[in-house]
Write a protein that holds these residues in place. Sequence first.
Motif, PDB file in Angstrom:
ATOM      1  N   GLN A  70       0.863  -1.180   0.000  1.00  0.00           N
ATOM      2  CA  GLN A  70       0.000   0.000   0.000  1.00  0.00           C
ATOM      3  C   GLN A  70       0.903   1.235   0.000  1.00  0.00           C
ATOM      4  O   GLN A  70       0.817   2.111   0.850  1.00  0.00           O
ATOM      5  CB  GLN A  70      -0.907  -0.006   1.238  1.00  0.00           C
ATOM      6  CG  GLN A  70      -1.926  -1.129   1.248  1.00  0.00           C
ATOM      7  CD  GLN A  70      -3.008  -0.921   0.206  1.00  0.00           C
ATOM      8  OE1 GLN A  70      -3.481   0.185   0.005  1.00  0.00           O
ATOM      9  NE2 GLN A  70      -3.381  -1.992  -0.469  1.00  0.00           N
ATOM     10  N   LEU A 113      -7.716   1.410   4.946  1.00  0.00           N
ATOM     11  CA  LEU A 113      -8.113   0.072   4.507  1.00  0.00           C
ATOM     12  C   LEU A 113      -9.579  -0.227   4.844  1.00  0.00           C
ATOM     13  O   LEU A 113     -10.045  -1.348   4.657  1.00  0.00           O
ATOM     14  CB  LEU A 113      -7.207  -0.983   5.156  1.00  0.00           C
ATOM     15  CG  LEU A 113      -5.733  -0.917   4.755  1.00  0.00           C
ATOM     16  CD1 LEU A 113      -4.921  -1.896   5.584  1.00  0.00           C
ATOM     17  CD2 LEU A 113      -5.565  -1.214   3.278  1.00  0.00           C
ATOM     18  N   PRO A 121      -8.538  -1.795  -6.241  1.00  0.00           N
ATOM     19  CA  PRO A 121      -8.363  -1.536  -4.810  1.00  0.00           C
ATOM     20  C   PRO A 121      -9.502  -2.145  -4.012  1.00  0.00           C
ATOM     21  O   PRO A 121     -10.645  -2.087  -4.424  1.00  0.00           O
ATOM     22  CB  PRO A 121      -8.398  -0.004  -4.730  1.00  0.00           C
ATOM     23  CG  PRO A 121      -8.106   0.472  -6.106  1.00  0.00           C
ATOM     24  CD  PRO A 121      -8.632  -0.580  -7.020  1.00  0.00           C
TER      25      PRO A 121
END
Length: 518
Positions: free
Chosen positions: A149, A257, A481
Amino acid sequence: MQIVETTNEGLKRAYTVTIPATTISERVEGEIKKIAPQVRMPGFRAGKVPANLVRKMHGEAIHRDALSTAIREAMDKLVADKALRPAMNPDVALGEGYEEGKDAELTVSLEILPEIAAPSIDGFKLEKLTVPVSDEAVTESLERIASQQQRFEAKDGAAAVGDQLIIDFTGKLDGVEFDGGKAEKAPLVIGAGRFIPGFEEQLTGAKAGDERTITVTFPEDYPAENLAGKETTFDIVVHEVKAPSESKIDDDFAKELGLESLEQLTGLLKGQLEQETAGLTRTAMKRSLLDQLAAGHDFAVPPTMVEAEFQQIWQQLTQEAQNEEDAEAALAEIEAEKDDYRKIAERRVRLGLLLSEIGQANGVEVSSQEMSMLMSQAAQQYRPEDRQRFMEYVANDPMAAAQLRAPLYEDKVVDFLIEKSEVTEREVTREELQAAIEADADADATEEKKPAKKAPAKKAAAKKDEASADEAGEEKPKKAPAKKAAAKKADDAEAGEEAPAKKPAAKKAPAKKAAKED
């Protein structure tokens, strides 16, 4: 109906079955009477069409259906009268020269399941290899996710390898824009290898505000045929240049997240690691149990079942070998040990029969709710318009239902046997547990040890149970994503919007049922 046995050798049986013509004709007449009131014909009132005209209009189809029904019922009677347990669907052939009005002569051949003495469920001794999840393992997972990430911060100056550019690009073939070759404010990381060869390298040294035209040649195997192997140009506008920054693992990182806090993220990762190691532990116990079960039983198994199992193994092996870098060598390797895989297939069939006998003797069942779930899951591999037809097929075909039910049923029997076993626990590292599984996976059906190192295709075929055995591996840059990626493996956390100039995803073999050695 007359039944004459013509073959009775080992597990092979063959019969001639005679269905009297009167049985078939009675069915035809009954069906004509049934549908006559529904037949419409000009010149006759509804329900008053004569039977002979109904026969003339629909007789061929009615006879075909009547014959099919009579054959089905004859097979049911044969199985019941002879107390047969078919291993596979019988091979049924209608005698040549059959025509309406004659007896139907059938030739039936099949293999039956062997008679198996009730297997003992006592005396199994298993070692449960447990792996405690350490804080270090959780931290390692956090760092792996953080590394994938990657964050970037704006920088002054020229772009270098590892920097991210935000660009507009317009692709042209022979000076004309081509479909799918245009994007605005697309992210590109120099050196990531996400775009076609030569694209990223030509942007090294670019600065915010730069405009460039680069020339690249698409790969010969590019999916778009109009671009494959062609030289093209791309007009580039650079909006921003960003340098990679260290990802700080904190509450903000967890929130990116889709989670509430770092504590929640850590808990999810720890739970995932515990689930994975529990799956590996069960795999090791299952293999040990099945080895003990196989060692205590040796009986003939139906060749057709062995061949069907072998073909399933062989199909997966060849697909995997063809995807190897040196496909020719991988195919030659599996071909050289073809007999070993037949032994594995025979072992699987024998174990499946043993587990079935144990399950039936001890009341192990797959519930209707579990079966419905299995059918729904299996139906997802088909197109939406075909899923209902698949569900109906499984519901109406006992053999198809049995094949779908078998893996879950066998796992339930294994769990039942593990509960009955004498189990001792030993704490090991994850590496030791995986090594134990790999060592066992290299044992063939005759318990002769194979070399520890095998080609990937060979290893995959020798696996007995793959539950939770996957490790975080290669990058998958095409993944979109995922906000909830935190609880997944690191290779699912990669993000990036696909652009037409990117390399095509590597081809993968069609998803098939894993060739797991039981």
